[in-house]
Every structure is written in C-alpha cells, then in structure tokens.
Design a protein around this motif. Structure first.
Motif, PDB file in Angstrom:
ATOM      1  N   LEU A 141       0.997  -1.181  -0.078  1.00 16.43           N
ATOM      2  CA  LEU A 141      -0.112  -0.020   0.015  1.00 16.43           C
ATOM      3  C   LEU A 141       0.968   1.296  -0.092  1.00 16.43           C
ATOM      4  CD1 LEU A 141      -2.798  -1.054   2.426  1.00 16.43           C
ATOM      5  CD2 LEU A 141      -2.663  -1.215   0.048  1.00 16.43           C
ATOM      6  N   SER A 142       0.224   2.355  -0.033  1.00 17.20           N
ATOM      7  CA  SER A 142       1.059   3.774  -0.123  1.00 17.20           C
ATOM      8  C   SER A 142       1.875   3.781   1.313  1.00 17.20           C
ATOM      9  CB  SER A 142       0.223   4.739  -0.355  1.00 17.20           C
ATOM     10  OG  SER A 142      -0.862   5.183   0.543  1.00 17.20           O
ATOM     11  N   GLU A 143       2.571   4.747   1.188  1.00 18.15           N
ATOM     12  CA  GLU A 143       3.755   4.737   2.371  1.00 18.15           C
ATOM     13  C   GLU A 143       2.525   5.251   3.695  1.00 18.15           C
ATOM     14  OE1 GLU A 143       7.514   7.584   3.967  1.00 18.15           O
ATOM     15  OE2 GLU A 143       6.887   7.491   2.017  1.00 18.15           O
ATOM     16  N   PHE A 144       1.706   6.366   3.491  1.00 24.89           N
ATOM     17  CA  PHE A 144       0.961   6.716   4.670  1.00 24.89           C
ATOM     18  C   PHE A 144      -0.067   5.552   5.123  1.00 24.89           C
ATOM     19  CE2 PHE A 144      -3.014   8.417   6.138  1.00 24.89           C
ATOM     20  CZ  PHE A 144      -2.552   9.205   7.064  1.00 24.89           C
ATOM     21  N   ASN A 145      -0.544   4.916   4.353  1.00 22.98           N
ATOM     22  CA  ASN A 145      -1.556   3.851   4.737  1.00 22.98           C
ATOM     23  C   ASN A 145      -0.707   2.803   5.486  1.00 22.98           C
ATOM     24  OD1 ASN A 145      -3.791   4.991   3.758  1.00 22.98           O
ATOM     25  ND2 ASN A 145      -3.751   4.307   1.914  1.00 22.98           N
ATOM     26  N   GLY A 148     -10.687  -5.870   0.528  1.00 29.33           N
ATOM     27  CA  GLY A 148     -10.766  -4.431   0.578  1.00 29.33           C
ATOM     28  C   GLY A 148      -9.463  -4.193  -0.299  1.00 29.33           C
ATOM     29  N   ILE A 149      -8.351  -4.692   0.187  1.00 27.41           N
ATOM     30  CA  ILE A 149      -7.086  -4.545  -0.310  1.00 27.41           C
ATOM     31  C   ILE A 149      -7.125  -4.943  -1.906  1.00 27.41           C
ATOM     32  CG2 ILE A 149      -4.444  -5.071  -0.591  1.00 27.41           C
ATOM     33  CD1 ILE A 149      -4.770  -5.499   2.550  1.00 27.41           C
ATOM     34  N   MET A 150      -7.604  -5.995  -2.443  1.00 23.44           N
ATOM     35  CA  MET A 150      -7.556  -6.153  -3.734  1.00 23.44           C
ATOM     36  C   MET A 150      -8.541  -5.282  -4.428  1.00 23.44           C
ATOM     37  SD  MET A 150      -8.028 -10.308  -4.349  1.00 23.44           S
ATOM     38  CE  MET A 150      -9.293 -10.637  -2.919  1.00 23.44           C
ATOM     39  N   ILE A 151      -9.341  -4.915  -3.808  1.00 24.07           N
ATOM     40  CA  ILE A 151     -10.369  -3.857  -4.752  1.00 24.07           C
ATOM     41  C   ILE A 151      -9.758  -2.321  -4.858  1.00 24.07           C
ATOM     42  CG2 ILE A 151     -12.484  -2.159  -4.443  1.00 24.07           C
ATOM     43  CD1 ILE A 151     -13.911  -4.714  -3.223  1.00 24.07           C
ATOM     44  N   THR A 152      -8.828  -1.908  -3.490  1.00 24.49           N
ATOM     45  CA  THR A 152      -8.335  -0.765  -3.473  1.00 24.49           C
ATOM     46  C   THR A 152      -7.047  -0.713  -4.456  1.00 24.49           C
ATOM     47  OG1 THR A 152      -8.643  -0.521  -1.249  1.00 24.49           O
ATOM     48  CG2 THR A 152      -6.849   1.027  -2.120  1.00 24.49           C
ATOM     49  N   LYS A 153      -6.398  -1.830  -4.499  1.00 20.23           N
ATOM     50  CA  LYS A 153      -5.195  -1.948  -5.403  1.00 20.23           C
ATOM     51  C   LYS A 153      -5.462  -1.689  -6.886  1.00 20.23           C
ATOM     52  CE  LYS A 153      -1.564  -2.304  -4.801  1.00 20.23           C
ATOM     53  NZ  LYS A 153      -0.405  -1.500  -4.630  1.00 20.23           N
ATOM     54  N   THR A 154      -6.912  -2.638  -7.297  1.00 16.95           N
ATOM     55  CA  THR A 154      -7.503  -2.672  -8.633  1.00 16.95           C
ATOM     56  C   THR A 154      -7.451  -1.162  -8.999  1.00 16.95           C
ATOM     57  OG1 THR A 154      -8.072  -4.855  -8.167  1.00 16.95           O
ATOM     58  CG2 THR A 154      -9.045  -3.761 -10.080  1.00 16.95           C
ATOM     59  N   GLU A 155      -8.354  -0.571  -8.253  1.00 18.62           N
ATOM     60  CA  GLU A 155      -8.768   0.931  -8.611  1.00 18.62           C
ATOM     61  C   GLU A 155      -7.467   1.732  -8.924  1.00 18.62           C
ATOM     62  OE1 GLU A 155     -11.515   2.173  -5.531  1.00 18.62           O
ATOM     63  OE2 GLU A 155     -12.958   0.901  -6.088  1.00 18.62           O
ATOM     64  N   GLU A 156      -6.469   1.508  -7.914  1.00 24.25           N
ATOM     65  CA  GLU A 156      -5.183   2.472  -7.953  1.00 24.25           C
ATOM     66  C   GLU A 156      -4.809   2.012  -9.420  1.00 24.25           C
ATOM     67  OE1 GLU A 156      -2.917   1.342  -4.671  1.00 24.25           O
ATOM     68  OE2 GLU A 156      -3.993   2.743  -3.268  1.00 24.25           O
ATOM     69  N   GLU A 157      -4.491   0.854  -9.504  1.00 23.55           N
ATOM     70  CA  GLU A 157      -3.909   0.229 -10.894  1.00 23.55           C
ATOM     71  C   GLU A 157      -4.469   1.106 -12.110  1.00 23.55           C
ATOM     72  OE1 GLU A 157      -3.807  -3.805 -10.821  1.00 23.55           O
ATOM     73  OE2 GLU A 157      -2.240  -3.990  -9.398  1.00 23.55           O
ATOM     74  N   GLU A 158      -5.932   1.047 -12.150  1.00 20.13           N
ATOM     75  CA  GLU A 158      -6.799   1.729 -13.090  1.00 20.13           C
ATOM     76  C   GLU A 158      -6.826   3.050 -13.297  1.00 20.13           C
ATOM     77  OE1 GLU A 158     -10.841   0.598 -12.419  1.00 20.13           O
ATOM     78  OE2 GLU A 158     -10.521  -1.739 -13.128  1.00 20.13           O
ATOM     79  N   ASP A 159      -6.331   3.765 -11.968  1.00 13.21           N
ATOM     80  CA  ASP A 159      -6.105   5.242 -12.226  1.00 13.21           C
ATOM     81  C   ASP A 159      -4.857   5.575 -12.776  1.00 13.21           C
ATOM     82  OD1 ASP A 159      -8.781   5.691 -10.869  1.00 13.21           O
ATOM     83  OD2 ASP A 159      -7.795   5.826  -8.839  1.00 13.21           O
ATOM     84  N   ASN A 160      -3.820   4.818 -12.325  1.00 16.09           N
ATOM     85  CA  ASN A 160      -2.589   4.931 -12.865  1.00 16.09           C
ATOM     86  C   ASN A 160      -2.438   4.680 -14.431  1.00 16.09           C
ATOM     87  OD1 ASN A 160      -1.242   5.219 -10.413  1.00 16.09           O
ATOM     88  ND2 ASN A 160      -0.885   3.147 -10.058  1.00 16.09           N
TER      89      ASN A 160
END
Length: 407
Positions: free
Chosen positions: A143-147, A380-392
C-alpha cells in the motif's frame, strides 16, 4: 521419521515464503493462504489416516514468540520525528478509542444475553476488539507509504494497549480508584525497568564482538518479557520501548549522554538486528498460522449457531471503524477494511481462565471472526489495488494523449 519431519518442515516454510513473495501479484494476504494451507494439510492427514500427535500445546508458545517478534519488528520500523506526530496521534486514537468503546458495548450485550457479570463479559470481549498486527502489517506492504505507516502504528499500538487493558480487567475483581492507582504504579515501574533494560541491551549490541551476537539479544528480550509477565507487568511496553530506541537511535542525538553509546556503531548494528528480527518474525508467524489452520475444525468454521453472532460483531466493528475514519479525516479505502483480528485475539482468549469464560465466546466465534475480518481485509485490499492500477493506467493514457496533441 526424522527425514519426513525435516522434509515437511522445510517444504511448508518454503511454501510460506512463496506465498509472501506472490502476495503482491495475487493481492491475497499471505496469512489467508497459510490458514488454508494448514487446514488442507489437516484434511489430508485425516484422509490418509496419518497419526499426528496433539499439537495444540505448541500454539500458545508460538503465539507468544510471534507477538514479541512482530511488535518488535513493527517498533523497529517506526520512525520518530516531528513530521510523524500527527500520524502518531491519529494512530493512538484509532487504536485506543474504538477498542475501549467496542469492548464495553460487546460486554454489555454479552451480559444482557448471557446473564453473566459485566466484568466477566468484558474479559471475554476485549480480545475480540484488538486489531492484529500479525495479520495487518504483512498484508499492507504494497500500500501507499501513509496507509502502510498508519496500519503499522495503529495495529502495533492496538496490540499493546489491548493487552494493557486486558491485563487490567483480569487482575482486578472491581474497577475503582485503588485499582487504577495500583495499575498506574505498574505502568511507571515497567517504564523504568524497560528504560534500564533497553540501555543494557543497547550496550550489549554495541560491545559484543562475537560472531554470534543477535540471537542472544533476542533470547534476552524474550526472557525479560516472560519474567515481566510472571509479575503481571505490561511487558509489551518493554518491547515497544526497546524497538523504538534501537530503531531511532539517530533521532536521540539531542540528548547529551547518548553520545556515550557511540551511535554510529549502534546504528550499523541495529540494521543487522532489524534484518534478523524480520526474518525470525516471518518464520514464527508462518509456523503459527499454518498450525492454527491445521488445528481448525470444519465444524467450528461452519457453526451456524455462532455465525450470526460473528457477522453481527464484525458489522459492529466496521461501523465503529467507519465512524473513526470519518472523524479523523482518514481515507476509507483501504483503511476501512484493514482491521483484522488474529494472533493477539487467540493468545488472550487462551489465557482466560475456564472460570472466567462465558459459553457465548467460544472457539467457533473466535475462529469465525478471525476468518471474516481477514477475508474482508483481503477483498478490500484487492479492490483498492485494482482501482489504483486503473487510475494509474488512465493517468498514463491521458499524459500520452496530451503528448500526441502537443506534437
């Protein structure tokens, strides 16, 4: 027989390491895979009628060693500086307030439903309300550094504060001014003892020039922790203070007396000590969750009598966490999902005396809550990572499109 044990032991740990390596790609926390692996091994053992001795007595030992190493690992990774103060405040509030609130709410519900005393129900409720750093920390490495930092702080502090609160509840027959006063004296005593022990261990880390030096230090840490537990002192505070001191030696230069410790040498040695601690924590954590999965009974997992309670309690956890994140102004994704129960819940549940246990909080309830919270975290982590990858990907496409237009 010896050869079979060695082959099995090495194979299981190598598979656990493979799970650790591939978790970034599969987006499934390695802990889930370890539990499934242990459960599958048990089914295989039963199918082939292989005689395996009772291993349940090993679980509390691994849980204690794992708790020490995992909290130490987390403390060594925490960086203390002024820029981290807001994050530390948010983590303390996130670890303490929901844990206390949920403990009292669940204790009240258990008391009304079961008819047992509120204090006895509180003893059984506290282990359910503590976030497990053993599951949370290794699951958020991508995950991101802050999270990632927030989860490390929050889950480590939840372990420590949760154990403190649990010890307070089980040590006193009634809660009043005298019990708070006695407990405050214990806290002051453990801080002083931790400070002296930390300085002594730091000197040993710096001065021992034998080629074997870090294993004795870790053994001393475990020994000190165990002795403090014998005297009912909150021993995890010692682990936290020791880890923070070793991991942040470079931040302590503003103390005049600290120069006597030759910080340059201590910083170099602390990195080696940290690497060994991380590897030992992986080893013990893998063994614990494989064994825990092996000891899981299918009947406990599928117990419909406790399933409704488990789902309702987890729903209460999510509601409380959503309120906490909203008030703190923290991002819902993925932090809403990262509040698993695990090693610390099992360890504290096993330490409740039979006379203090209530029928409602049993093996089935504990196992179901651990599995449900772990699955929610994984999804939750899978959904978040998928959304982040799509945004990238969208960001890259937009930048490439702008490049074509400008050309």
């Amino acid at each position: 027989m010896t050869t079979t044990i060695i082959i099995t032991f090495c194979t299981l740990l190598l598979v656990a390491y493979l799970f650790n390596l591939t978790s970034a790609r599969t987006k499934v926390p390695s802990v889930i895979l370890l539990l499934v692996l242990g459960w599958a091994i048990k089914r295989g053992v039963e199918y082939f009628e292989i005689n395996v001795p009772n291993l349940s007595a090993i679980l509390p030992v691994l849980a204690t060693a794992g708790l020490i190493l995992i909290v130490l690992e987390g403390a060594l990774e925490l960086r203390l500086n002024k820029s981290k103060i807001p994050l530390i405040k948010q983590s303390i509030l996130g670890a303490l307030v929901p844990m206390l609130g949920l403990s009292f709410i669940l204790a009240y519900i258990f008391s009304v439903v079961s008819g047992y005393s509120f204090l006895q129900c509180l003893t059984n409720a506290v282990p359910l309300c503590i976030i497990s750093s053993a599951i949370a920390v290794p699951s958020v490495s991508n995950l991101s550094e802050f999270n990632r930092e927030f989860v490390i702080y929050e889950s480590s502090l939840s372990d420590i504060l949760g154990v403190l609160f649990f010890n307070f509840v089980i040590l006193y027959d009634s809660i009043g001014v005298s019990s708070f006063g006695h407990f405050s004296i214990q806290l002051v005593a453990i801080v002083i003892i931790s400070f002296v022990a930390t300085l002594g261990l730091s000197v040993l880390i710096r001065k021992i020039d034998h080629h074997v030096k870090f294993i004795p230090i870790i053994l001393l840490v475990i020994l000190i922790y165990t002795i403090l537990k014998v005297y009912h002192l909150p021993a995890l505070i010692f682990i936290l203070i020791f880890g923070l001191f070793i991991g942040n030696a470079d931040q302590l230069r503003w103390f005049a007396w600290i120069d006597r410790f030759k910080l340059e040498v201590l910083e170099t040695e602390s990195e080696k000590f940290k690497d060994l601690t991380i590897e030992l924590a992986f080893l013990v954590r893998a063994l614990f969750f494989i064994l825990f999965g092996f000891l899981l009974e299918t009947s406990d997992i599928l117990n419909l009598q406790t399933l409704a309670w488990s789902i309702g309690i987890v729903a209460l956890f999510i509601l409380a966490r959503s309120l906490q994140l909203k008030i703190s102004g923290l991002p819902f994704k993925p932090l809403l999902f990262v509040a698993p129960r695990g090693l610390i819940t099992i360890l504290l549940f096993l330490s409740i005396l039979p006379a203090q246990q209530i029928p409602l909080v049993n093996n089935s309830l504990i196992i179901q809550i651990i599995l449900i919270t772990a699955i929610i975290m994984a999804v939750g982590i899978m959904i978040t990572k998928t959304e982040e990858e799509e945004d990238n990907i969208e960001t890259i496409d937009e930048s490439q499109g702008q490049g074509h237009i400008s050309s």
